[in-house]
Design a protein around this motif. Structure first.
Motif, short mmCIF file in Angstrom:
data_model
loop_
_atom_site.label_atom_id
_atom_site.label_comp_id
_atom_site.label_asym_id
_atom_site.label_seq_id
_atom_site.Cartn_x
_atom_site.Cartn_y
_atom_site.Cartn_z
N PRO A 80 0.81 -1.23 0.00
CA PRO A 80 0.00 0.00 0.00
C PRO A 80 0.84 1.27 0.00
CG PRO A 80 -0.87 -1.59 1.56
CD PRO A 80 0.42 -2.16 1.07
N TRP A 81 1.98 1.26 0.70
CA TRP A 81 2.79 2.47 0.82
C TRP A 81 3.65 2.74 -0.43
CZ3 TRP A 81 3.08 -1.78 4.08
CH2 TRP A 81 4.14 -2.67 3.85
N ALA A 82 3.63 1.82 -1.40
CA ALA A 82 4.46 1.99 -2.60
C ALA A 82 3.64 2.20 -3.85
CB ALA A 82 5.36 0.77 -2.77
N ARG A 83 2.31 2.25 -3.74
CA ARG A 83 1.48 2.37 -4.94
C ARG A 83 1.62 3.74 -5.58
NH1 ARG A 83 -3.30 -0.79 -1.86
NH2 ARG A 83 -2.31 -2.83 -2.01
N GLY A 84 1.45 3.78 -6.89
CA GLY A 84 1.57 5.02 -7.63
C GLY A 84 2.96 5.26 -8.17
N HIS A 85 3.90 4.35 -7.91
CA HIS A 85 5.27 4.52 -8.38
C HIS A 85 5.66 3.46 -9.42
CE1 HIS A 85 6.01 7.58 -5.33
NE2 HIS A 85 5.42 6.80 -4.45
N ARG A 86 4.68 2.72 -9.90
CA ARG A 86 4.89 1.72 -10.96
C ARG A 86 5.96 0.69 -10.58
NH1 ARG A 86 4.03 5.38 -16.43
NH2 ARG A 86 4.49 3.39 -17.45
N VAL A 87 5.92 0.31 -9.29
CA VAL A 87 6.90 -0.63 -8.74
C VAL A 87 6.81 -1.99 -9.42
CG1 VAL A 87 7.44 -1.98 -6.69
CG2 VAL A 87 7.19 0.50 -6.51
N THR A 88 5.60 -2.55 -9.50
CA THR A 88 5.47 -3.88 -10.08
C THR A 88 5.77 -3.88 -11.57
OG1 THR A 88 3.07 -3.49 -10.24
CG2 THR A 88 3.85 -4.79 -8.38
N GLU A 89 5.47 -2.78 -12.25
CA GLU A 89 5.80 -2.71 -13.67
C GLU A 89 7.30 -2.73 -13.88
OE1 GLU A 89 6.06 0.54 -17.21
OE2 GLU A 89 4.69 0.95 -15.55
N ARG A 90 8.03 -1.93 -13.13
CA ARG A 90 9.47 -1.85 -13.31
C ARG A 90 10.16 -3.15 -12.90
NH1 ARG A 90 11.75 2.14 -10.08
NH2 ARG A 90 9.87 2.53 -8.86
N ALA A 91 9.73 -3.71 -11.77
CA ALA A 91 10.32 -4.98 -11.34
C ALA A 91 9.89 -6.12 -12.25
CB ALA A 91 9.91 -5.27 -9.90
N GLY A 92 8.63 -6.08 -12.68
CA GLY A 92 8.12 -7.12 -13.57
C GLY A 92 8.83 -7.13 -14.91
N ARG A 93 9.18 -5.95 -15.43
CA ARG A 93 9.88 -5.88 -16.71
C ARG A 93 11.26 -6.56 -16.59
NH1 ARG A 93 8.94 -1.11 -17.59
NH2 ARG A 93 7.35 -1.24 -19.23
N ALA A 94 11.94 -6.31 -15.48
CA ALA A 94 13.26 -6.93 -15.29
C ALA A 94 13.14 -8.45 -15.17
CB ALA A 94 13.92 -6.36 -14.04
N LEU A 95 12.12 -8.92 -14.44
CA LEU A 95 11.94 -10.36 -14.27
C LEU A 95 11.52 -11.02 -15.58
CD1 LEU A 95 11.99 -12.76 -12.35
CD2 LEU A 95 9.61 -12.24 -11.74
N LEU A 96 10.65 -10.38 -16.33
CA LEU A 96 10.23 -10.94 -17.61
C LEU A 96 11.40 -11.02 -18.59
CD1 LEU A 96 6.83 -9.08 -17.89
CD2 LEU A 96 7.08 -11.57 -17.92
N GLU A 97 12.20 -9.98 -18.65
CA GLU A 97 13.36 -10.00 -19.53
C GLU A 97 14.30 -11.15 -19.14
OE1 GLU A 97 16.60 -6.86 -21.39
OE2 GLU A 97 15.63 -6.40 -19.47
N TRP A 98 14.49 -11.33 -17.85
CA TRP A 98 15.32 -12.44 -17.36
C TRP A 98 14.70 -13.78 -17.75
CZ3 TRP A 98 14.47 -16.51 -14.04
CH2 TRP A 98 15.59 -17.18 -13.57
N GLY A 99 13.39 -13.90 -17.61
CA GLY A 99 12.72 -15.16 -17.93
C GLY A 99 12.82 -15.53 -19.40
N PHE A 100 12.67 -14.53 -20.27
CA PHE A 100 12.77 -14.81 -21.70
C PHE A 100 14.20 -15.20 -22.09
CE2 PHE A 100 8.90 -11.94 -22.24
CZ PHE A 100 8.06 -12.99 -22.59
N HIS A 101 15.21 -14.54 -21.49
CA HIS A 101 16.58 -14.81 -21.89
C HIS A 101 17.21 -15.98 -21.14
CE1 HIS A 101 16.15 -10.72 -23.58
NE2 HIS A 101 17.08 -11.11 -24.43
N ARG A 102 17.00 -16.08 -19.83
CA ARG A 102 17.66 -17.11 -19.05
C ARG A 102 16.90 -18.43 -19.04
NH1 ARG A 102 21.43 -15.42 -15.24
NH2 ARG A 102 21.55 -17.65 -14.75
#
Length: 382
Positions: free
Chosen positions: A102-124
């Motif tokens: 709740p204290w981190a909403r509005g900062h696109r935290v899951t989008e930014r972290a999710g992009r890094a994890l997805l990129e890792w998943g596709f490549h690794r």
């Protein structure tokens, strides 16, 4: 095996630790997470957090899941979670799940972290497809998925929720290699605004002599009388049966709002009696365009109710939904409806042959449109 850890700018995606349990309780015992989660217990206790961390650790150990906690790189504070789970190494598929504290909403935290994890998943991991699901109505999750590049393909009805066995509709979608968006990518303005608007409860709008509010079951007798009127039957069709209208108000209207497809308002007079309805439907094939429909009770006609309601809904559609065009249609021979549209600022663009579908076939209709410049005085200001 080395502990899982990815860096994404000012964020770190790492495995959950036993020491995260207290912060995990504080984050997951939240009304929004409880509302939308398939499996999160309510209330969320320290025992639940410890069990979750044990399961997450086991998933990492056997290759069924990757990811975990999202923390602030500078402080180590927990700000959310993102996980690739249900990993199938033979099919090269996985599903993504995420939530923000709740204290981190509005900062696109899951989008930014999710992009890094997805990129890792596709490549690794060599993933060929990543799936995504969210309960219908969870527009924040849907918007994050769209920002990451997921294609939202449709709805799975009546999915059984493991938490309590309830049946909920779910959006589903997928992401393929090469479809992941770059950092900072944004969806079109009207997609973003529609998500924000439909992610909140329906508003109440002032409209001169009337008020536009969500329909209620107390409106059903008035709606039945309106729809049974000969002119309403002639120009609009539809059922006037109270039982069907009650189902429409109780079930259909909230479902349309939850899906982000249509906003339906009761036109209420100064005594809060229902004098008709007005709605704006977001066009599926072109979400920058809305289509407006309105019907007013026989004893309320000629008072300007429809014109004021149309003006108010148009202004809300441009400001809240970010729509770039509104359309109005009326069957040829319905001059009253045409006058309302023109008074509200719509421009008649022509006749669409067989442009309206009814139970008795297709009918020719006038087509009119309104653009944001017509209501704001400045193009693009909506």
């Amino acid at each position: 095996m080395a502990p899982f850890e990815l860096h994404a700018g000012d964020l770190v995606v790492r495995a959950f630790r036993a020491s995260d349990a207290g912060e995990l309780v504080r984050a997951r015992d939240d009304a929004e997470i409880s509302r939308w989660s398939n499996s999160s217990p309510v209330p969320y206790t320290l025992a639940d957090a410890r069990e979750f961390i044990d399961l997450a650790t086991a998933g990492l150990a056997d290759g069924r899941a990757y990811g975990g906690a999202v923390t602030a790189a500078a402080t180590g504070a927990l700000v959310g979670s993102v996980v690739l789970h249900s990993v199938d190494p033979e099919a090269h598929t996985a599903e993504i799940g995420y939530w923000s504290a709740p204290w981190a909403r509005g900062h696109r935290v899951t989008e930014r972290a999710g992009r890094a994890l997805l990129e890792w998943g596709f490549h690794r991991l060599g993933l060929a497809r990543v799936d995504w699901r969210a309960a219908v109505g969870n527009h924040a999750s849907r918007l994050t998925g769209l920002r990451l590049g997921f294609t939202v393909a449709g709805v799975v009805p009546a999915h059984r929720r493991p938490r309590d066995g309830a049946r909920v509709d779910e959006w589903f979608g997928w992401l393929l290699p090469g479809q992941l968006t770059p950092p900072g990518w944004e969806v079109p303005d009207w997609v973003r605004r529609t998500a924000y608007a439909f992610g909140r409860p329906p508003p109440t709008l002032p409209a001169g002599p009337v008020t536009l509010r969500p329909p209620a079951e107390r409106d059903v007798p008035g709606l039945a009388g309106t729809m049974a009127d000969p002119d309403s039957i002639r120009w609009f069709g539809g059922s006037s049966r109270p039982a069907r209208l009650a189902e429409y108000v109780r079930t259909d209207v909230p479902a349309l709002w939850a899906r982000g497809e249509e906003a339906v308002f009761a036109v209420a007079d100064r005594d809060d009696a229902c004098a008709g309805t007005i709605d704006v439907r977001v066009r599926c094939a072109d979400p920058a365009v809305g289509e407006i429909g309105c019907v007013v009770a026989p004893d309320a006609r000629g008072r300007g109710y429809a014109t004021e309601a149309l003006r108010a809904v148009s202004a809300w559609s441009f400001a809240a939904l970010g729509l770039r065009r509104l359309e109005w249609r009326a069957e040829l021979g319905n001059p009253g409806s045409r006058r309302v549209a023109e008074k509200a600022g719509f421009t008649i663009e022509g006749v669409a042959q067989a442009g309206l579908g009814r139970d008795d076939g297709r009918h020719d209709c006038w087509v009119a449109a309104l653009l944001p410049v017509a209501t704001t005085g400045k193009r693009g200001a909506a």
